[in-house]
Scaffold this active site. Sequence first.
Site, PDB file in Angstrom:
ATOM      1  N   GLY A   1       0.927  -1.289  -0.054  1.00 14.55           N
ATOM      2  CA  GLY A   1       0.123   0.019  -0.075  1.00 14.55           C
ATOM      3  C   GLY A   1       0.828   1.486  -0.064  1.00 14.55           C
TER       4      GLY A   1
ATOM      5  CG  HIS B   1       2.126  -1.232 -15.536  1.00 15.37           C
ATOM      6  ND1 HIS B   1       2.049  -2.318 -14.958  1.00 15.37           N
ATOM      7  CD2 HIS B   1       2.952  -1.189 -16.772  1.00 15.37           C
ATOM      8  CE1 HIS B   1       2.840  -3.427 -15.610  1.00 15.37           C
ATOM      9  NE2 HIS B   1       3.420  -2.774 -16.638  1.00 15.37           N
TER      10      HIS B   1
ATOM     11  N   GLY C   1      -8.727  -5.793 -20.709  1.00 17.46           N
ATOM     12  CA  GLY C   1      -7.508  -6.368 -21.163  1.00 17.46           C
ATOM     13  C   GLY C   1      -6.312  -5.768 -19.934  1.00 17.46           C
TER      14      GLY C   1
END
Length: 226
Positions: free
Chosen positions: A17, A114, A148
């Site tokens: 986190g 990401h 996706g």
Amino acid sequence: MAENPTVKLGVLISGAGTNLQAIIDAILRGDLRAEIRLVISNRAGAQGLERARRHGIETMVIDHRKFTSREDFDRAILAALLDRSVELVALAGFMRLLSPVMLEAFPGRIMNIHNSLLPSFPGIHGPKEAIEYGVKIAGCTVFFVTAGVDVGPVIVQAAVPVLPGDDEQRLAARILLQEHRIFPHAIALFQQGRLEIQGRRVIIKGDSATPNSPPLVNPPVDRFEN
């Protein structure tokens, strides 16, 4: 002119986190007008749950292993988020793919972070693949989640040079520092009403970038100039 209202956040986590903490810290500094209504983890032992509790944020564990389908798991998450009037969902190290149940309930309102410069190196080993591929510049991306794996419209990116002697852990650690900067920034852009999705592109209203913005070159060009 009235300010945009505080955005109501739901944050999904699976582990430490640290990006959740970065969002909390940005709120506390006043850099982000947001209220975290709920933090959900699919793992009871996730360290991020304790981070949330220390700040008085409601937490919930919804164990994906207790559901027979991804859709049923997502319905349980969705019900908890809707019950708390969540407007924007932030995936802060959430290690599960979302089904259409969540995507259709929050179209253009689910953000993920990401650790690569998408669309390069999607999946769970971005820094490792960047090193193996021999790229000179890596980084991280905040994007809107669609169907996706790591393919949604890009909101914000940060670039990090790959240094001689880097391994996956060293590079990932430097990238993570930039994740902590750009995730709250992307949420702030949403809260300010400055994001507009046009096909695969995210248009940022009032973007201050100019043709004179400095590039990142690795290795630096000046090392070779006389």
